[in-house]
Design a protein around this motif. Structure first.
Motif, short mmCIF file in Angstrom:
data_model
loop_
_atom_site.label_atom_id
_atom_site.label_comp_id
_atom_site.label_asym_id
_atom_site.label_seq_id
_atom_site.Cartn_x
_atom_site.Cartn_y
_atom_site.Cartn_z
N GLY A 53 43.08 35.12 36.31
CA GLY A 53 42.63 33.74 36.52
C GLY A 53 41.62 33.32 35.48
N LEU A 54 40.66 34.19 35.20
CA LEU A 54 39.67 33.90 34.16
C LEU A 54 40.33 33.80 32.79
CD1 LEU A 54 36.86 36.32 35.37
CD2 LEU A 54 36.69 33.82 35.27
N ASN A 55 41.26 34.70 32.52
CA ASN A 55 41.95 34.71 31.23
C ASN A 55 42.78 33.43 31.04
OD1 ASN A 55 42.65 36.13 28.75
ND2 ASN A 55 44.70 36.28 29.64
N SER A 56 43.39 32.95 32.12
CA SER A 56 44.22 31.74 32.00
C SER A 56 43.38 30.52 31.64
CB SER A 56 44.98 31.48 33.30
OG SER A 56 44.11 31.03 34.32
N LYS A 120 42.95 32.46 42.21
CA LYS A 120 42.31 31.17 42.54
C LYS A 120 40.82 31.20 42.19
CE LYS A 120 45.85 29.12 44.42
NZ LYS A 120 46.55 28.08 43.70
N ILE A 121 40.14 32.28 42.55
CA ILE A 121 38.71 32.39 42.25
C ILE A 121 38.49 32.43 40.74
CG2 ILE A 121 36.69 33.90 42.43
CD1 ILE A 121 37.78 34.66 45.26
N GLY A 122 39.29 33.23 40.04
CA GLY A 122 39.16 33.32 38.58
C GLY A 122 39.41 32.00 37.89
N GLU A 123 40.45 31.28 38.34
CA GLU A 123 40.73 29.98 37.74
C GLU A 123 39.60 28.99 38.01
OE1 GLU A 123 44.53 29.07 39.46
OE2 GLU A 123 45.62 30.22 37.94
N SER A 124 39.07 29.05 39.23
CA SER A 124 37.96 28.15 39.57
C SER A 124 36.71 28.48 38.75
CB SER A 124 37.65 28.28 41.06
OG SER A 124 36.53 27.50 41.41
#
Length: 132
Positions: A53-56, A120-124
């Motif tokens: 998520g963070l990488n995206s 979801k958390i990483g993307e947020s």
């Protein structure tokens, strides 16, 4: 390329050591449910979702993704141990066979839910990081 391999190697080694510590420290339940493998797999699923998520959102560097997402989670999670523990449970007795079905299902379902939660958390978090 050598840097990428080294990052995956070191991350994988760290994940494997953590998994072994779990296997030494977390007891198997009396009914045969192997908590150590379950914990390792679902924690790795969450971390993998979080990292991806963070990488995206480009909130982490490619090196961090390789070290954590490929290396650490790959070393921490273990499909072969899951498959073997399930086989042992299924082939032991009727009671343990039912535990084996629950065990395999729980690994897949909880792992899937935690990957989604991590994503979801990483993307947020990644979106907030990009706004700052």
């Amino acid at each position: 390329m050598i840097r990428a391999i080294a990052l995956v190697f070191v991350g994988g080694a760290a994940g494997a050591v953590i998994r072994e510590l779990l296997m030494m420290g977390v007891p198997t339940a009396r009914d045969g449910f192997v908590w150590s493998i379950f914990v390792g797999n679902v924690v790795a699923a969450f971390v993998l979702g979080l990292v991806n998520g963070l990488n995206s959102r480009h909130a982490i560097q490619a090196d961090t993704n390789l070290f954590l997402g490929t290396g650490l989670t790959g070393g921490l999670s273990t499909f072969s141990s899951l498959a073997y523990a399930t086989f042992v449970l299924l082939s032991t007795s009727e009671l343990r066979a039912s535990v084996g079905v629950v065990y395999a299902s729980a690994n897949l379902v909880v792992g899937f839910v935690l990957v989604m939660a991590g994503l979801k958390i990483g993307e947020s978090l990644g979106a907030k990081n990009n706004q700052a």
